[in-house]
Enzyme design. Structure first.
Site, PDB file in Angstrom:
ATOM      1  N   SER A 104       0.797  -1.163  -0.070  1.00 54.57           N
ATOM      2  CA  SER A 104      -0.036  -0.060   0.206  1.00 54.57           C
ATOM      3  C   SER A 104       0.893   1.336   0.244  1.00 54.57           C
ATOM      4  O   SER A 104       1.562   1.363  -1.059  1.00 54.57           O
ATOM      5  CB  SER A 104      -1.098   0.095   1.158  1.00 54.57           C
ATOM      6  OG  SER A 104      -1.758   1.139   1.285  1.00 54.57           O
ATOM      7  N   ASP A 246      -2.315   6.013  -3.344  1.00 51.21           N
ATOM      8  CA  ASP A 246      -0.923   5.336  -2.914  1.00 51.21           C
ATOM      9  C   ASP A 246      -0.540   4.215  -3.876  1.00 51.21           C
ATOM     10  O   ASP A 246      -1.163   4.064  -4.878  1.00 51.21           O
ATOM     11  CB  ASP A 246      -1.490   4.736  -1.343  1.00 51.21           C
ATOM     12  CG  ASP A 246      -2.730   3.947  -1.315  1.00 51.21           C
ATOM     13  OD1 ASP A 246      -3.287   3.710  -2.298  1.00 51.21           O
ATOM     14  OD2 ASP A 246      -2.811   3.283  -0.226  1.00 51.21           O
ATOM     15  N   ASP A 248      -1.041   1.182  -3.901  1.00 41.23           N
ATOM     16  CA  ASP A 248      -2.180   0.037  -4.388  1.00 41.23           C
ATOM     17  C   ASP A 248      -3.264   0.656  -4.851  1.00 41.23           C
ATOM     18  O   ASP A 248      -4.275  -0.085  -5.485  1.00 41.23           O
ATOM     19  CB  ASP A 248      -2.448  -1.258  -3.600  1.00 41.23           C
ATOM     20  CG  ASP A 248      -3.140  -0.654  -2.247  1.00 41.23           C
ATOM     21  OD1 ASP A 248      -2.925   0.398  -1.865  1.00 41.23           O
ATOM     22  OD2 ASP A 248      -3.597  -1.819  -1.762  1.00 41.23           O
ATOM     23  N   ASP A 250      -5.923   1.873  -3.320  1.00 41.68           N
ATOM     24  CA  ASP A 250      -7.190   1.815  -2.475  1.00 41.68           C
ATOM     25  C   ASP A 250      -7.510   2.978  -1.980  1.00 41.68           C
ATOM     26  O   ASP A 250      -8.550   2.955  -1.187  1.00 41.68           O
ATOM     27  CB  ASP A 250      -6.950   0.529  -1.716  1.00 41.68           C
ATOM     28  CG  ASP A 250      -6.121   0.727  -0.526  1.00 41.68           C
ATOM     29  OD1 ASP A 250      -5.121   1.569  -0.531  1.00 41.68           O
ATOM     30  OD2 ASP A 250      -6.092  -0.251   0.194  1.00 41.68           O
TER      31      ASP A 250
END
Length: 452
Positions: A104, A246, A248, A250
């Site tokens: 992340s 960010d 990833d 999400d």
């Protein structure tokens, strides 16, 4: 063995904490546990596997694929895509599980393994504990039940995943973005191709930064944890707004046309009013965590909306939303969940809907975000302490009680151990920023002395 799973999968320094052996073993254990849980329903199981661009994701992906295939699971490799894309494809393809390799917002040396259940949902605590137990049992000597011959899993690339996810996002927009100029900061991460493609198809004029991942530069001075470059780019290009993801993708944070940050609380406030207007904000309720700014709660009350607060972590927000059927929830950090269109936080979807509200109303993001006034909030991260003793330290409890007496009804204190990093977070909210800083600094010193 200590608990491997944190609030967002298994995470650590790649090749130190998170090794190929661990990734392989956890993948086999996940295949066995999810099979026993009835997810496979007697048919040959299928897994969707994706990753962010970290260099370590290449060898970890190989280990995960080896583990799944050796347990008899067919694997669809979708390559570098955001976590919400893997969740979407897991549900869309009716796969039995999904696996995302990402840490992340963490720095590049870290990586992580996130497992998703059938339907693209994060695993609950019970399933994670069972996976850990099975992994540990076999790590200490019990043999795996391994298929042979035609029973082993097959592996193939699923290149169609990109287009299916992009089409899904464009298809859920309530209105187009024509006439908007948007700067996108992709954090050199998993959305570097997806997000620009989606915003372009939606009609926006885009400027892209942080969209040249090389495996080593993810989150490096860019993205949702470093908004400076995005703020400068919005001003330089005279953009209507900026969107930051960010690693990833999400999560989503934003910047208005003046370069001011718009955080997750403000984004949820804007989306809540838009969704109520469209009649899709079920029960006129938003779900957030205890980290949300008090100003967000006051704004929702003023607008006649209900706010339910959970423990920190998007998984707890999701659990509350699923249990009661709520449509909108999220975190101040930018994890925003729109349950009609996603099973997890989706930064690209969030950014699209925020931009759509600007385009639909003709108002600036600054004006829209003004529905709430953020009270001063100070967050101090205290590293290198024993985070497991936050709830048991008498000295720390006394310091918190004293701080709460000082703040009275105009502020609050929240101490919590990080679920993904070895540190304790000290959050203080007050009507006056100097008071918030003073109290937070004193509490941080107590954390160091009591837990160091």
């Amino acid at each position: 063995m200590g608990r491997l799973f944190g609030t967002d999968g298994v995470r650590g320094v790649a090749n130190v904490d998170l090794t190929a052996e661990l990734a392989l073993g956890l993948s086999v254990a996940a295949a066995h546990v999810l099979g026993e849980a009835g997810s496979f329903e007697g048919h040959r199981p299928v897994a969707v596997v994706g990753r962010d661009p970290r260099a370590s994701g290449e060898f970890l992906e190989a280990a995960v694929v080896a583990g799944l295939a050796s347990a008899g699971v067919d694997v669809l490799l979708v390559g570098v895509l955001p976590t919400p894309a893997v969740a979407f494809l897991t549900a869309e393809l009716e796969a039995d599980l999904g696996v995302m390799l990402s840490a992340s917002h963490n720095a590049m040396p870290d990586n992580g393994v996130k497992f998703l259940a059938r339907g693209g949902h994060k695993l609950d605590d019970e399933l994670e504990e069972r996976i850990e137990a099975v992994y540990e049992e076999h790590r200490t000597g019990a043999p795996w039940d391994r298929p042979t011959g035609g029973g082993v899993g097959r592996v193939r690339s699923y290149d169609e995943g990109f287009e299916r996810y992009v089409s899904h996002l464009v298809g859920v927009l309530p209105n187009r973005l024509d006439g908007l100029k948007v700067v996108l900061d992709e954090a050199h991460g998993a959305a570097s191709l997806v997000s620009p493609e989606v915003f372009t198809r939606a009609g926006a004029e885009i400027v892209t930064i942080g969209a040249e991942p090389d495996g080593l530069n993810i989150n490096d001075g860019c993205g949702s944890t470093h908004l400076g470059k995005l703020q400068a780019a919005v001003l330089e290009h005279g953009a209507d707004l900026g969107i930051a993801h960010d690693g990833d993708a999400d999560r989503c944070l934003a910047v208005d046309h003046t370069g001011e940050e718009v955080d997750g609380d403000q984004i949820m406030a804007v989306l809540a009013l838009a969704m109520r207007e469209r009649g899709v904000l079920r029960a006129d309720t938003v779900v957030a965590t205890v980290m949300s700014n008090l100003g967000f709660k006051l704004a929702m009350e003023r607008e006649g909306l209900s706010l339910i607060q959970t423990a920190v972590g998007d998984r707890y927000v999701l659990e509350e939303m699923k249990e009661h059927g709520y449509a909108l929830g999220g975190e101040q950090s930018g994890h925003v969940i729109i349950s009609d269109h996603a099973t997890t936080g989706d930064g690209t979807l969030t950014g699209l809907l925020l931009a759509a509200r600007v385009a639909q109303t003709g108002r600036t993001l600054k004006d829209l975000a003004g529905v709430m006034v953020r009270l001063p909030q100070v967050l101090v991260n205290v590293p290198d302490v024993d985070r497991t003793r936050v709830g048991s330290s008498v000295e720390l409890a006394a310091a918190v009680a004293e701080a709460e007496r000082e703040l009275g009804a105009t502020g609050r204190v929240l101490l919590r151990p990080s679920g993904t990093e070895p540190l304790v977070r000290v959050m203080v909210e007050a009507a006056d920023i100097d008071q918030a800083r003073s109290v937070a600094g004193r509490l941080a010193d107590v954390v160091k002395s009591a837990l160091g």
